[in-house]
Write an enzyme that holds these catalytic residues in place. Sequence first.
Site, mmCIF file in Angstrom:
data_model
loop_
_atom_site.group_PDB
_atom_site.id
_atom_site.type_symbol
_atom_site.label_atom_id
_atom_site.label_comp_id
_atom_site.label_asym_id
_atom_site.label_seq_id
_atom_site.Cartn_x
_atom_site.Cartn_y
_atom_site.Cartn_z
ATOM 1 N N ASP A 270 20.072 10.354 24.544
ATOM 2 C CA ASP A 270 19.859 10.059 23.131
ATOM 3 C C ASP A 270 18.644 10.801 22.564
ATOM 4 O O ASP A 270 17.756 11.223 23.297
ATOM 5 C CB ASP A 270 19.626 8.559 22.941
ATOM 6 C CG ASP A 270 20.890 7.735 23.084
ATOM 7 O OD1 ASP A 270 21.905 8.282 23.542
ATOM 8 O OD2 ASP A 270 20.848 6.539 22.747
ATOM 9 N N HIS B 102 17.262 9.590 27.773
ATOM 10 C CA HIS B 102 16.835 10.296 26.567
ATOM 11 C C HIS B 102 16.385 11.702 26.931
ATOM 12 O O HIS B 102 15.602 11.876 27.879
ATOM 13 C CB HIS B 102 15.692 9.552 25.874
ATOM 14 C CG HIS B 102 16.073 8.169 25.419
ATOM 15 N ND1 HIS B 102 16.181 7.102 26.289
ATOM 16 C CD2 HIS B 102 16.402 7.693 24.189
ATOM 17 C CE1 HIS B 102 16.544 6.022 25.610
ATOM 18 N NE2 HIS B 102 16.691 6.351 24.342
#
Length: 414
Positions: free
Chosen positions: A240, A382
């Site tokens: 992400d 991430h």
Amino acid sequence: MKKWMFGLILAILACIIFPTHNAVAEEPLPIRSITKEVNLLADDYATIITTIPENATVIMYEKSNGWAKIGFMQYTGFVKLNVLKSIKPEPMLASSKNPPYVRETNNFHAKPLGNVYVDSIVQVYATDEQGWSFVQYGNLTGYVIATALKTPKTKTMVVKEPKGLSVKLTASTSSSEIAVLQDKTKVEVYTLLQGWAYIVAGDIQGYVVASKLQNTTIPKIGKFNYGVVTKTKRVALTFDDGPHPTITHQILKTLEKYDAKATFFVTGHRVEKSPDVLKDVFEAGHEIGNHTYNHPKLTDLPMKQVKSQIEQTNKLVKSIIGEEPTLFRPPYGSFDKEIQASLSVPLIMWSVDTLDWKHREPAKTLDAVQNYSKNGSIILMHDVHQTTADALDQVLAYLTKQGYEFVTVSEILN
């Protein structure tokens, strides 16, 4: 005679005497290889122009009565037809910082015939000992320095055009049509170039409008925390908040090492800053998801702003890779029924939260994967933290040892 009739007659005569230029690209010329050393002869079939070495690559212009008219470097002449053989080209990607020249001979001082657009595909027929590749690029045929080319990474997609999809010789609407692909035809995408995709489908190679292609696996709309459990152990790695100008590339390199596919949920404001990174992610065969424009908590916004966050990112992504994101993940995992109902793609959560954003410790990221991953897991990480990139090699090594296959979210949902 009336003036308008006289003008019409003059116009017709002008078309006959001076035919209009055909803007459509011509078909590429046949390329051949020389099977043995041979003399290139003038049109009297006796005078020697130059000697062509064995395995040299030449252009065949025409053939008649056992002879072929060919081009070799800067020379044009005749050889016996039986010294020529067909050769199959290899599609290669122009990857230099500046558009490389196609030259008349294998020499930096040779006459330039034209440029190859960066990120476009050329057909490479041979590469010589001096490091020059003999290529065909649209209507250009000649030599390109081999260091300007690399093997492209491909991605399987499918045609989504009920009327059939036109395949062009070059990335232009005015280019000649090579073939028409039927709806649902699977193709291999080699590169994207200004809204065009270079594809290979069986014996057909050429450019198509990129927006007329879609991913091969399309999950049903809904909310998903897990993937489908199958006999083959599978996990979906997700990243992400990117793309990041440096860390995302590190992650791509590690994924390539393990032949792993992943899904990247991107934010629009980072896409604007690093469009080339997004393109690299897509061209490496990974899936792109929407993670809003600037990562707000959507349940704190009116629906008009929620839709703007999603639509703005969709448009940005499509302008770069030729298609919109195929999935959506809400920032902080925050959504409600109204937000979910407004989506046209599946809403994706996760089943393994590594908390990499919080602790910033590679060992703890690995622990989370080891303790909670199972068949069908969707793993959250991430690609904007260096510690995540540092942890990824160990994460993939562990999952590989446990027998897991790495697939995209869309693949794990089907």
